[in-house]
Design an enzyme around this catalytic site. Sequence first.
Site, PDB file in Angstrom:
ATOM      1  NE  ARG A  55      29.031  -9.279  16.465  1.00  0.00           N
ATOM      2  CZ  ARG A  55      28.058  -9.091  17.380  1.00  0.00           C
ATOM      3  NH1 ARG A  55      27.888  -7.920  17.997  1.00  0.00           N
ATOM      4  NH2 ARG A  55      27.225 -10.065  17.698  1.00  0.00           N
ATOM      5  CD  GLN A 205      31.793 -12.753  17.477  1.00  0.00           C
ATOM      6  OE1 GLN A 205      32.443 -13.624  18.033  1.00  0.00           O
ATOM      7  NE2 GLN A 205      31.567 -12.765  16.176  1.00  0.00           N
ATOM      8  CG  ASP A 246      23.342 -14.611  12.684  1.00  0.00           C
ATOM      9  OD1 ASP A 246      23.661 -15.101  13.787  1.00  0.00           O
ATOM     10  OD2 ASP A 246      23.769 -13.524  12.278  1.00  0.00           O
TER      11      ASP A 246
HETATM   12  O1  MRU Z   1      29.338 -12.999  13.348  1.00  0.00           O
HETATM   13  P1  MRU Z   1      28.432 -12.141  14.191  1.00  0.00           P
HETATM   14  O2  MRU Z   1      29.127 -11.519  15.343  1.00  0.00           O
HETATM   15  O3  MRU Z   1      27.660 -11.143  13.369  1.00  0.00           O
HETATM   16  O4  MRU Z   1      27.386 -13.179  14.770  1.00  0.00           O
HETATM   17  C1  MRU Z   1      26.350 -12.685  15.568  1.00  0.00           C
HETATM   18  C2  MRU Z   1      25.484 -13.724  16.140  1.00  0.00           C
HETATM   19  O5  MRU Z   1      25.635 -14.902  15.891  1.00  0.00           O
HETATM   20  C3  MRU Z   1      24.346 -13.235  16.982  1.00  0.00           C
HETATM   21  O6  MRU Z   1      24.022 -14.167  17.967  1.00  0.00           O
HETATM   22  C4  MRU Z   1      23.109 -13.024  16.084  1.00  0.00           C
HETATM   23  O7  MRU Z   1      23.415 -12.216  15.000  1.00  0.00           O
HETATM   24  C5  MRU Z   1      21.963 -12.436  16.834  1.00  0.00           C
HETATM   25  S1  MRU Z   1      22.204 -10.760  17.250  1.00  0.00           S
HETATM   26  C6  MRU Z   1      20.810 -10.221  18.040  1.00  0.00           C
END
Ligand code: MRU
Length: 355
Positions: A55, A205, A246
């Site tokens: 992720r 996370q 993202d």
């Molecule tokens: O749902 P996730 O854990 O994939 O979400 C990740 C995030 O929101 C991060 O902040 C984003 O992907 C940036 S990673 C460098």
Amino acid sequence: MSLKDNPLGFDTVRLSDDGRRVIIIDQTLLPGELKEISLSSKDEIYEAIYLLKVRGAPAIGVAAAYGIYVLADQIDTQSYDEFIKQFKEDKEYLNSSRPTAVNLSWALERMYKVCTDNHAKPVDEIKKLLKDEACKIQEEDIEISKKIGEYGLELVNKGDGILTHCNAGQLATSRYGTATAPIYLGYEKGYDFKVYADETRPLLQGARLTAWELNRAGVDVTLLCDNMSAALMKEGRVNAVFVGCDRVAANGDVANKIGTSVVATVAARYNIPFYVCAPTSTIDMNTSCGDDIEIELRPQSEVTQMWYKKRMAPDNIKVYNPAFDVTDNELVSAIITEKGIARAPYDISLREIMK
Ligand code: MRU
């Protein structure tokens, strides 16, 4: 000024030595277990992305690039037409695993272009070029994080308190992270940051990943519940916020983990700079503003029972579980990319950076 090579001693994503499998750290097992798993079928790769075993926007992009290469290598034909038909099917399937992080479609499109640009070559040759491209995407990602670390460090001072939300760390990229790259670089240079990691409900996370990886690297990190940022900022303990993202829209609106816009709003209230770290692969000039970003909705069980020993909400309760929110560009103090720092007005500065 440059980061040491792989300070954490693991690769979030890699290609197996025989080139037939994608190897990832299974992030759903952290912090209890640091374990690699290997993926070789399209369902395994799709599921690893959907279930957040791998992720974070850049890591998803790299996993997808290696994934589509591994699948392409399994296509048993010398006919380009048959090859590209299957390739497209696999690409669309992987692309449907998560909608918000633009790095997924960005990496898959880049791999697809290798095929179409080289359609006149034998299929075996195209497969070799696909492998090279996937490795290049990962190598670039490492260099991008280094540059973001260098630009980001210019914006903070020794001894600063830095708050981060979700995990935009090494686990979310190929190495160093984006939001954590200035933190790791500062750590190497004796900046003595005090880092605050939001736990990041519902999938934790921040607690499971950011707190784990920063702590493992020796960084001074304190874990916070998601609802503590205002108290901390009011006490004057936060000098800057660094988050990843993202997708950045062309006007500078930023989609990141749910709760990010709360942090940005509170930071603005206390005049604390709110910095977004974004590789240019996360900037989507085809999306004009945040309203046009598709926000992933995830299962209710992530809120009501996942990570708990027993269910922590009434049966049949209604649950709303968007995985991301959009922070309006006026709350963003700067967007730190590998090509420099963009500031408002973002429609102009991002266009300049993306030239
Ligand atoms: O749902 P996730 O854990 O994939 O979400 C990740 C995030 O929101 C991060 O902040 C984003 O992907 C940036 S990673 C460098």
